[in-house]
Enzyme design. Structure first.
Site, PDB file in Angstrom:
ATOM      1  N   ASP A 130      50.798  38.931  22.403  1.00 36.10           N
ATOM      2  CA  ASP A 130      52.043  39.701  22.539  1.00 36.10           C
ATOM      3  C   ASP A 130      52.581  39.657  23.965  1.00 36.10           C
ATOM      4  O   ASP A 130      51.913  39.185  24.885  1.00 36.10           O
ATOM      5  CB  ASP A 130      51.819  41.154  22.080  1.00 36.10           C
TER       6      ASP A 130
ATOM      7  N   ASP B 218      46.000  54.489  19.082  1.00 34.84           N
ATOM      8  CA  ASP B 218      46.650  54.773  17.797  1.00 34.84           C
ATOM      9  C   ASP B 218      46.188  53.794  16.702  1.00 34.84           C
ATOM     10  O   ASP B 218      46.769  53.742  15.623  1.00 34.84           O
ATOM     11  CB  ASP B 218      48.182  54.742  17.934  1.00 34.84           C
TER      12      ASP B 218
ATOM     13  N   HIS C 121      46.200  50.488  16.821  1.00 37.54           N
ATOM     14  CA  HIS C 121      46.922  49.209  16.697  1.00 37.54           C
ATOM     15  C   HIS C 121      46.078  48.017  17.121  1.00 37.54           C
ATOM     16  O   HIS C 121      45.160  48.150  17.934  1.00 37.54           O
ATOM     17  CB  HIS C 121      48.257  49.234  17.459  1.00 37.54           C
TER      18      HIS C 121
ATOM     19  N   GLU D 275      52.025  48.549  15.579  1.00 38.92           N
ATOM     20  CA  GLU D 275      51.932  50.004  15.632  1.00 38.92           C
ATOM     21  C   GLU D 275      51.774  50.586  14.228  1.00 38.92           C
ATOM     22  O   GLU D 275      52.003  49.874  13.236  1.00 38.92           O
ATOM     23  CB  GLU D 275      53.193  50.558  16.306  1.00 38.92           C
TER      24      GLU D 275
HETATM   25  P1  PGA Z   1      43.401  48.734  26.582  1.00 42.37           P
HETATM   26  O1  PGA Z   1      44.493  48.352  25.483  1.00 42.37           O
HETATM   27  O2  PGA Z   1      42.345  47.669  26.486  1.00 42.37           O
HETATM   28  O3  PGA Z   1      44.132  48.679  27.885  1.00 42.37           O
HETATM   29  O4  PGA Z   1      42.881  50.075  26.237  1.00 42.37           O
HETATM   30  C1  PGA Z   1      44.065  48.034  24.203  1.00 42.37           C
HETATM   31  C2  PGA Z   1      45.241  47.769  23.292  1.00 42.37           C
HETATM   32  O5  PGA Z   1      46.240  48.512  23.331  1.00 42.37           O
HETATM   33  O6  PGA Z   1      45.156  46.814  22.517  1.00 42.37           O
END
Ligand code: PGA
Length: 260
Positions: free
Chosen positions: A67, A136, A138, A143
């Site tokens: 992404d 959350d 994802h 999302e």
């Molecule tokens: P993070 O992000 O490793 O910075 O916690 C994980 C994600 O949102 O996929």
């Protein structure tokens, strides 16, 4: 799904790096799916260390990132282009033309998304996809509510994700609201999935993803539909798992991967 619980972040990162190395040992021209975020940093550091020690070669590897934020140019310090260059690509020997990252600045997003999907296919599909997980639930920027068969497209970030990612920006208002992201369906097409999670802020999402129902409200739960998914967690991220003893029993009995 394989669940691997490691003592701490360092051990988890090493175990995840070993899964990548195992794939490269059997297929030196593998297609790797890359993830950004704080969690895979240790995994990238370990791969860089192994590369610098002459133990892993990336010269025939192709990569696809999950992404990118919409509106951030590649040289923006919070763009995922910048992140990947800083933390991984500049330290290993992947040919520049083999690196693919969604564009955050294209003038035609639908056309770009279609091209990105086609390019993955033309390269033979993704052999191993690295994933983080949002608080959350994802995967990539899929999302809550994202279709489990979605493909690469634009997504609006959830309030939770904007809050979580605000720590990297000067102000919450600076966090982009849109992202271009591989879909859950795109991710499920990879031959192997490796999800890493660390810390207590991820415990609930991991419990839901691994032991909860498959639901678009927790897109990481789609890993339950995949035939070869490994979830690597540290003690804190494992805190909400109820079947922990069983996962540890299976992992202890697992034979080592064959070496090329
Ligand atoms: P993070 O992000 O490793 O910075 O916690 C994980 C994600 O949102 O996929």
């Amino acid at each position: 799904m394989e669940v691997v619980i490691k003592r701490d972040y360092g051990q988890m990162s090493k175990a995840a790096a070993q899964l990548v190395v195992d794939v490269l040992n059997t297929k030196p021209n593998a297609v790797l799916g890359m993830a950004t975020g704080s969690t895979p940093l240790g995994l990238y550091q370990e791969l860089v260390r192994l590369h610098q020690a002459g133990q892993v070669d990336f010269s025939r590897v192709t990569t696809f990132n999950l992404d990118e934020y919409v509106g951030l140019p590649a040289n923006h310090p919070q763009s995922y282009h910048y992140f990947m260059h800083e933390h991984f690509f500049q330290h290993v020997n992947i040919p520049r033309h083999n690196i693919n990252i969604p564009s955050g600045t294209t003038s035609n997003y639908p056309a770009f998304c279609q091209w990105y999907e086609r390019r993955i296919e033309e390269c033979g599909g993704i052999d191993l996809q690295i994933l983080g997980i949002g608080s959350d639930g994802h995967i990539a920027f899929n999302e809550p509510g994202s279709s489990l068969s979605s493909r690469t497209r634009l997504k609006t970030l959830s309030k939770q994700t904007i809050d979580d990612n605000a720590r990297f920006f000067d102000a919450r208002e600076d966090v982009p609201v849109y992202a271009i992201t591989m879909g859950v369906g795109t991710i499920l097409d990879a031959r192997k999935l490796v999800l890493v999670a660390s810390g207590k802020t991820k415990a609930k999402a991991i419990a839901q993803a691994v032991e909860g129902p498959v639901t678009s409200m927790v897109t990481a739960s789609a890993l339950q539909l995949h035939r070869d998914a490994s979830v690597l967690v540290d003690e804190e991220a494992a805190a909400g798992l109820t079947m922990r003893d069983y996962y540890e029993f299976i992992y202890a009995a697992k034979p080592a991967a064959p070496r090329a």
